[in-house]
Design a protein around this motif. Sequence first.
Motif, PDB file in Angstrom:
ATOM      1  N   ALA A 325       0.818  -1.212   0.000  1.00 51.77           N
ATOM      2  CA  ALA A 325       0.000   0.000   0.000  1.00 51.77           C
ATOM      3  C   ALA A 325       0.855   1.267   0.000  1.00 51.77           C
ATOM      4  N   LEU A 326       1.855   1.317   0.875  1.00 51.29           N
ATOM      5  CA  LEU A 326       2.663   2.533   0.984  1.00 51.29           C
ATOM      6  C   LEU A 326       3.485   2.780  -0.274  1.00 51.29           C
ATOM      7  N   LYS A 327       3.907   1.716  -0.919  1.00 55.36           N
ATOM      8  CA  LYS A 327       4.648   1.879  -2.170  1.00 55.36           C
ATOM      9  C   LYS A 327       3.767   2.533  -3.230  1.00 55.36           C
ATOM     10  N   LEU A 334       1.047  11.129  -3.436  1.00 59.10           N
ATOM     11  CA  LEU A 334       0.003  11.555  -2.508  1.00 59.10           C
ATOM     12  C   LEU A 334       0.554  11.511  -1.081  1.00 59.10           C
ATOM     13  N   GLY A 335       0.302  12.549  -0.308  1.00 60.57           N
ATOM     14  CA  GLY A 335       0.795  12.579   1.059  1.00 60.57           C
ATOM     15  C   GLY A 335       0.125  11.525   1.924  1.00 60.57           C
ATOM     16  N   PHE A 336       0.832  11.051   2.947  1.00 59.32           N
ATOM     17  CA  PHE A 336       0.230  10.102   3.877  1.00 59.32           C
ATOM     18  C   PHE A 336       0.943  10.179   5.217  1.00 59.32           C
ATOM     19  N   THR A 337       0.263   9.716   6.252  1.00 59.44           N
ATOM     20  CA  THR A 337       0.828   9.675   7.595  1.00 59.44           C
ATOM     21  C   THR A 337       0.592   8.295   8.190  1.00 59.44           C
ATOM     22  N   LYS A 361      14.776   1.287   6.692  1.00 58.79           N
ATOM     23  CA  LYS A 361      14.799   0.947   5.272  1.00 58.79           C
ATOM     24  C   LYS A 361      13.822   1.817   4.488  1.00 58.79           C
ATOM     25  N   ASN A 362      12.731   2.209   5.145  1.00 56.17           N
ATOM     26  CA  ASN A 362      11.691   3.006   4.492  1.00 56.17           C
ATOM     27  C   ASN A 362      11.591   4.404   5.103  1.00 56.17           C
ATOM     28  N   VAL A 363      12.743   4.948   5.457  1.00 59.63           N
ATOM     29  CA  VAL A 363      12.766   6.233   6.153  1.00 59.63           C
ATOM     30  C   VAL A 363      12.132   7.343   5.317  1.00 59.63           C
TER      31      VAL A 363
END
Length: 601
Positions: A325-327, A334-337, A361-363
């Motif tokens: 999903a985050l990828k 699109l911004g996300f938190t 790894k996903n900083v």
Amino acid sequence: MNYLIVVPRIINKLGEFYQFPQGIAYISSVMVEEGFNVYKLNLNHIALSVSEEIANAIVSNDIDVLLTGGLTGQYGAIRSVIESAKKFKQDIVTIVGGGIITSSPYYAMQALEHVDFGVIGEGENIIRELCHALENRCSIRKIPGVIYKDGPDYVVNEGKSQPVDVNRLPLPDYEGLGLHELIKTIPNIVGMSEYNTFPVITSRGCPFRCTFCFHPTGQKYRQRSLDDVFNEIDYLISTYDIKYLSIQDELFGYNIERLREFCARIKSYGIQWRAQFRVTDVTQDLVDMLKDANCASMGFGIESADNRILKSMNKKITIEDTDRALKIVYNSGLGFTGCLIFGDIAETLETATNSINWWKKNVHYGLQLSLVVTYPGTALFQYAYQKGLIKDPVQFIKDSCPTVKLSKMTGEEYAWMVEQILSLQRMSQSLPREIKSFHVDYENACMDLVGICSTCNTENHWSKVQFFIAESITCKNCGRRHYSPIPDTIVDRILLNLNKLLKRYGQICFWGVNPYFYMLSEKLNISDKNIFYVDKSEIRHGINISGGKVQSTDVIGNKNIQCVIVTVPQYYASLAPTIETEYPCIKRLLSISELLSSHFV
């Protein structure tokens, strides 16, 4: 009878942002609609002390009944309202509702002490019946969802109040509770940084049962009709200058067809908005649809990068779902938190390390790190109480729910984990690529700055960025987060005023440690045996900070420390009454933001 609805003071200074109390606003509208004589008082927009404002309102309006409420973490602020009212007018009837009562009725009533009636669950239907009973001097014993004191014990009426029909509610009382004042401030919330940000609730409840979560409006998930929602949006647009819509639902994107219709309708308004989603619902088509509809930010419950912890939390997701999903969202621009929360029952050094390594790894995702909080009403709270980890639930509420050691990790392992949480977040973010200018407002503990985003090279104008609160600032074009700079002039001002306090009181104690203060303490570089760092949470004890170690708050009484500084300004209003009561040796209690004042003495 005359009723006074009070919003507790949860800000530190006038002009600061706070979450608009939608629950209280709905109660106010329902009572007005029912024909009760209602007065309103929002303590976050008035400068006088809580006791003075309460007394003035009671006298001016000949108040018979006072109503207030909020969440468990706002215990101190809620108690201050009730206590002030009872001290001024002993026979005033006091009613409290919201998450603090609903999550743990018996313990909350004991902690608050001065409450006549507590409302359990959604209050709109209950408050109608309760106030009619008070008006007509009828028995309240058959009204479900009410708790009250009967002799030495508390009694909860039998029966259960029916879930509220969310499509038959009046609009929240925006005007009566001062939304026009709140929208002049800028949210200090990751993902939102706009004036004229408006809150809207389009559903209530949540069908999921995560172990760390409590749902104040119940488990049953109910969605408002979109016609009703857009009637509210149209009203807000015609009354205010909306720039950003903050959808407050616990879960917004649950029904894809409803979401599709919402996007089609909101697009023509040309306003940005954010809402909460689940990673399992994310597809490329969904993200494209959201972007096209001016969605600026998606909120996700990430929680952990280890499937064993996600299973223990009953999250119903996997780290593979999150990765996918985050990828998609990140690559779409699109911004996300989101946040990883550590310290679950099943947490081990291995699982915590896995989550931290995944975060590193996903900083580039800019996810936050935090400790799990054992809130009353959650499965974690029940576990902690049954295992003796929370020995006194009433005192636990009074202490504002300090973090509990839930897992079998050793003290050293906990200390390592907490230090990672405190240090990594600001280290992972960069300053804006170029800071062209900034202006510091010392009296209001904030700054305006102009800088260039390090990702998209857009020039941003950030206004009223609050020190000690805003850990990051967000690019308004691409959503990239940069850490909020701490100017040297701020450090110098704090050191100057700390020296004044040391000369006067001999010893100083900083109360609370969060990532912002952890970084600030390194810049302050204090090495003084007369400066102490304390925290209510045992988990933080022993952490190294600026040449010292975090200790138990007991050190205040043991060493007769007379000056205490609360390091997180937005918690000051809730913590202050409890701290002053528990430690009478304190002669001066202040928020860290007060150290910036040019009038400091």
